[in-house]
Scaffold this motif. Structure first.
Motif, mmCIF file in Angstrom:
data_model
loop_
_atom_site.group_PDB
_atom_site.id
_atom_site.type_symbol
_atom_site.label_atom_id
_atom_site.label_comp_id
_atom_site.label_asym_id
_atom_site.label_seq_id
_atom_site.Cartn_x
_atom_site.Cartn_y
_atom_site.Cartn_z
ATOM 1 N N GLU A 172 0.838 -1.203 0.000
ATOM 2 C CA GLU A 172 0.000 0.000 0.000
ATOM 3 C C GLU A 172 0.873 1.252 0.000
ATOM 4 O O GLU A 172 0.854 2.052 0.932
ATOM 5 N N LEU A 173 1.612 1.419 -1.067
ATOM 6 C CA LEU A 173 2.480 2.582 -1.226
ATOM 7 C C LEU A 173 1.872 3.529 -2.254
ATOM 8 O O LEU A 173 1.179 3.088 -3.171
ATOM 9 N N PRO A 174 2.138 4.826 -2.164
ATOM 10 C CA PRO A 174 1.755 5.722 -3.249
ATOM 11 C C PRO A 174 2.371 5.230 -4.560
ATOM 12 O O PRO A 174 3.501 4.704 -4.564
ATOM 13 N N ALA A 175 1.666 5.400 -5.650
ATOM 14 C CA ALA A 175 2.095 4.810 -6.921
ATOM 15 C C ALA A 175 3.481 5.281 -7.351
ATOM 16 O O ALA A 175 4.302 4.480 -7.828
ATOM 17 N N GLY A 176 3.758 6.569 -7.190
ATOM 18 C CA GLY A 176 5.078 7.065 -7.570
ATOM 19 C C GLY A 176 6.177 6.455 -6.720
ATOM 20 O O GLY A 176 7.251 6.098 -7.224
ATOM 21 N N GLN A 177 5.919 6.318 -5.430
ATOM 22 C CA GLN A 177 6.906 5.702 -4.539
ATOM 23 C C GLN A 177 7.094 4.232 -4.896
ATOM 24 O O GLN A 177 8.223 3.716 -4.831
ATOM 25 N N LEU A 178 6.017 3.556 -5.278
ATOM 26 C CA LEU A 178 6.127 2.146 -5.664
ATOM 27 C C LEU A 178 7.029 1.999 -6.885
ATOM 28 O O LEU A 178 7.863 1.078 -6.943
ATOM 29 N N VAL A 179 6.889 2.882 -7.863
ATOM 30 C CA VAL A 179 7.778 2.831 -9.032
ATOM 31 C C VAL A 179 9.225 2.980 -8.594
ATOM 32 O O VAL A 179 10.108 2.240 -9.053
ATOM 33 N N GLU A 180 9.494 3.923 -7.691
ATOM 34 C CA GLU A 180 10.857 4.141 -7.213
ATOM 35 C C GLU A 180 11.400 2.923 -6.466
ATOM 36 O O GLU A 180 12.564 2.538 -6.635
ATOM 37 N N VAL A 181 10.554 2.295 -5.633
ATOM 38 C CA VAL A 181 10.973 1.099 -4.902
ATOM 39 C C VAL A 181 11.265 -0.048 -5.869
ATOM 40 O O VAL A 181 12.276 -0.760 -5.736
ATOM 41 N N LEU A 182 10.377 -0.234 -6.846
ATOM 42 C CA LEU A 182 10.592 -1.287 -7.844
ATOM 43 C C LEU A 182 11.884 -1.056 -8.620
ATOM 44 O O LEU A 182 12.644 -1.999 -8.883
ATOM 45 N N ALA A 183 12.145 0.193 -8.979
ATOM 46 C CA ALA A 183 13.362 0.509 -9.726
ATOM 47 C C ALA A 183 14.600 0.228 -8.877
ATOM 48 O O ALA A 183 15.611 -0.289 -9.383
ATOM 49 N N ALA A 184 14.519 0.548 -7.589
ATOM 50 C CA ALA A 184 15.644 0.274 -6.693
ATOM 51 C C ALA A 184 15.853 -1.228 -6.528
ATOM 52 O O ALA A 184 16.992 -1.715 -6.505
ATOM 53 N N GLU A 185 14.754 -1.970 -6.396
ATOM 54 C CA GLU A 185 14.858 -3.438 -6.293
ATOM 55 C C GLU A 185 15.435 -4.033 -7.572
ATOM 56 O O GLU A 185 16.231 -4.985 -7.525
ATOM 57 N N LEU A 186 15.029 -3.483 -8.703
ATOM 58 C CA LEU A 186 15.556 -3.948 -9.984
ATOM 59 C C LEU A 186 17.060 -3.723 -10.059
ATOM 60 O O LEU A 186 17.824 -4.619 -10.455
ATOM 61 N N GLU A 187 17.501 -2.548 -9.661
ATOM 62 C CA GLU A 187 18.934 -2.239 -9.689
ATOM 63 C C GLU A 187 19.712 -3.161 -8.753
ATOM 64 O O GLU A 187 20.781 -3.676 -9.107
ATOM 65 N N ALA A 188 19.141 -3.407 -7.562
ATOM 66 C CA ALA A 188 19.809 -4.298 -6.608
ATOM 67 C C ALA A 188 19.900 -5.715 -7.146
ATOM 68 O O ALA A 188 20.930 -6.392 -6.992
ATOM 69 N N ALA A 189 18.823 -6.167 -7.784
ATOM 70 C CA ALA A 189 18.818 -7.519 -8.351
ATOM 71 C C ALA A 189 19.818 -7.642 -9.488
ATOM 72 O O ALA A 189 20.537 -8.641 -9.601
ATOM 73 N N ALA A 190 19.876 -6.613 -10.330
ATOM 74 C CA ALA A 190 20.818 -6.642 -11.448
ATOM 75 C C ALA A 190 22.257 -6.659 -10.943
ATOM 76 O O ALA A 190 23.109 -7.379 -11.474
ATOM 77 N N THR A 191 22.528 -5.879 -9.897
ATOM 78 C CA THR A 191 23.877 -5.853 -9.306
ATOM 79 C C THR A 191 24.230 -7.207 -8.705
ATOM 80 O O THR A 191 25.338 -7.723 -8.901
ATOM 81 N N ALA A 192 23.272 -7.802 -7.984
ATOM 82 C CA ALA A 192 23.513 -9.109 -7.362
ATOM 83 C C ALA A 192 23.765 -10.179 -8.416
ATOM 84 O O ALA A 192 24.657 -11.030 -8.260
ATOM 85 N N LEU A 193 22.995 -10.124 -9.515
ATOM 86 C CA LEU A 193 23.180 -11.106 -10.573
ATOM 87 C C LEU A 193 24.534 -10.958 -11.233
ATOM 88 O O LEU A 193 25.189 -11.959 -11.570
ATOM 89 N N SER A 194 24.964 -9.714 -11.414
ATOM 90 C CA SER A 194 26.279 -9.504 -12.055
ATOM 91 C C SER A 194 27.419 -10.002 -11.182
ATOM 92 O O SER A 194 28.497 -10.334 -11.679
ATOM 93 N N ARG A 195 27.120 -10.094 -9.864
ATOM 94 C CA ARG A 195 28.153 -10.604 -8.942
ATOM 95 C C ARG A 195 27.973 -12.079 -8.644
ATOM 96 O O ARG A 195 28.681 -12.631 -7.810
ATOM 97 N N GLY A 196 26.955 -12.668 -9.260
ATOM 98 C CA GLY A 196 26.721 -14.082 -9.048
ATOM 99 C C GLY A 196 25.890 -14.385 -7.828
ATOM 100 O O GLY A 196 25.831 -15.529 -7.381
ATOM 101 N N GLY A 197 25.229 -13.352 -7.257
ATOM 102 C CA GLY A 197 24.408 -13.562 -6.063
ATOM 103 C C GLY A 197 22.937 -13.539 -6.395
ATOM 104 O O GLY A 197 22.546 -13.679 -7.548
ATOM 105 N N ALA A 198 22.107 -13.373 -5.368
ATOM 106 C CA ALA A 198 20.657 -13.360 -5.543
ATOM 107 C C ALA A 198 20.102 -12.042 -5.049
ATOM 108 O O ALA A 198 20.482 -11.557 -3.987
ATOM 109 N N GLY A 199 19.177 -11.453 -5.814
ATOM 110 C CA GLY A 199 18.504 -10.216 -5.414
ATOM 111 C C GLY A 199 17.077 -10.477 -5.068
ATOM 112 O O GLY A 199 16.592 -11.598 -5.169
ATOM 113 N N ARG A 200 16.390 -9.418 -4.641
ATOM 114 C CA ARG A 200 14.978 -9.573 -4.260
ATOM 115 C C ARG A 200 14.126 -9.720 -5.501
ATOM 116 O O ARG A 200 14.389 -9.092 -6.512
#
Length: 373
Positions: A345-373
């Motif tokens: 239940e986040l404001p829609a704009g904040q949800l986009v920002e959270v999703l983008a941050a999670e995406l970046e974290a996942a991409a970084t983890a994958l590039s290092r051979g780890g697991a992201g959210r």
């Protein structure tokens, strides 16, 4: 990601157009302003209603947005006679709709309302809506329930509109590309709401391809950009579909719980309510396969609903409206994808920002051979 699609969104996040009053201008504007692509849903609206929402949205944001249009449904051969198609599949008939209407008589009495007219129209004002979109071009237009003609897609391209069409199989995706669409929305069976199958027959019930498998298959079938849709609720899942070959992800249920969403409060609450633990595909409310939270109406009537869209949708409209007015979630169409319990239940704009941050974290983890959210 194609340059045309890149121009429409800063983050590879598309807010799904959810018909029935959910995808309101406030929601689309908030998503667009946060760097995603907000969408309005023209389905079930008049052409003027669609135009007024576009006008309102333009007053809320200067960013790009899209409008979703339902394809008109074909007149089935033998409708009214109970005949079968070339493959032997049962076709909708007036008799089947009448039988279902008789079954729903008790619902109408319970909610003190009348059943709707099943013959209220099949085309959803398609031609008039297209005329409005050509006279007042918008950045993007998507289509559901079929493929527009090449002429329609080309006419939209000439006025600067980016076109997308939903597909649920590799063959449907191929048809989308051959018609000349700019991108294909690949919808997995996990998706909430109506499955965007191009031709609906009774045998569609309960089957479908999971999103990751489908994106991979479609990527090997077509060369146009893919927008992946179906059960996506976290940035890590966006990373997964991008890795599988998609250019962006389309999320519906994830935005349904936001304060900007026009969904009924009971619908929002049901997403994480322990009383609603699973989803199923059903024809109970509309006559077409649609995924929603399992409730009383779905259990009692789903097994008997015929493949007759939009007739069943017209028939049940007053029941759904009355159930919502009565605060009875057990009689409402609670559309939701399989990941509904992860709704935030986040404001829609904040949800986009959270999703983008999670995406970046996942991409970084994958590039290092780890697991992201």
């Amino acid at each position: 990601m194609s340059s045309a699609l890149t121009d429409l969104l800063r983050h590879p996040i598309v807010q799904a157009p959810m018909a029935g009053g959910v995808s309101v201008p406030q929601l689309a504007a908030a998503v667009t302003d946060a760097g995603g692509l907000g969408f309005l849903a023209a389905g079930y609206k008049t052409a003027d209603g669609m135009y007024q929402e576009i006008k309102q949205l333009r007053g809320l944001t200067n960013g790009p947005f899209g409008v979703n249009v339902f394809m008109p449904q074909p007149e089935y051969p033998g409708a009214g006679t109970g005949s079968t198609g070339a493959a032997g599949a049962a076709l909708p008939s007036a008799a089947a709709v009448e039988v279902y209407a008789n079954q729903l008589a008790g619902e109408a009495a319970w909610y003190e309302t009348e059943l709707g007219d099943p013959d209220s129209g099949r085309d959803d004002g398609y031609d008039v809506k297209l005329a409005v979109l050509l006279d007042n071009p918008v950045p993007a237009v998507s289509f559901h329930f079929g493929v527009p003609t090449a002429e329609v897609l080309e006419s939209l391209r000439r006025v600067g509109t980016f076109t997308l069409v939903t597909a649920t199989t590799p063959d449907e995706a191929r048809a989308v590309q051959e018609a000349g669409a700019d991108a294909v929305i690949v919808q997995g069976v996990e998706a909430g709401g109506h499955q965007g199958t191009h031709r609906d027959i009774q045998e569609n019930d309960g089957s479908g391809i999971g999103l990751l498998a489908l994106v991979s298959q479609v990527r090997e079938t077509v060369g146009i950009p893919i927008v992946a849709a179906g059960g996506i609720m976290r940035g890590g899942q966006i990373a997964a579909v991008l890795a599988a070959g998609a250019s962006a992800a389309q999320l519906g249920t994830a935005f349904l719980a936001t304060p900007e969403s026009g969904a009924h409060p009971l619908h929002k609450q049901a997403l994480t309510d322990p009383l609603f633990v699973r989803t199923e595909l059903t024809r109970a409310f509309s006559g077409r396969p649609a995924r929603g939270l399992v409730n009383r109406f779905m259990r009692e009537h789903g097994p008997y609903a015929p493949a007759a869209y939009p007739e069943i949708n017209h028939l049940t409209a007053p029941l759904r409206k009355a159930a919502a007015a009565a605060g009875d979630a057990q009689g409402m169409g609670l559309w939701a994808g399989q990941g509904h319990r992860q709704a935030r239940e986040l404001p829609a704009g904040q949800l986009v920002e959270v999703l983008a941050a999670e995406l970046e974290a996942a991409a970084t983890a994958l590039s290092r051979g780890g697991a992201g959210r």
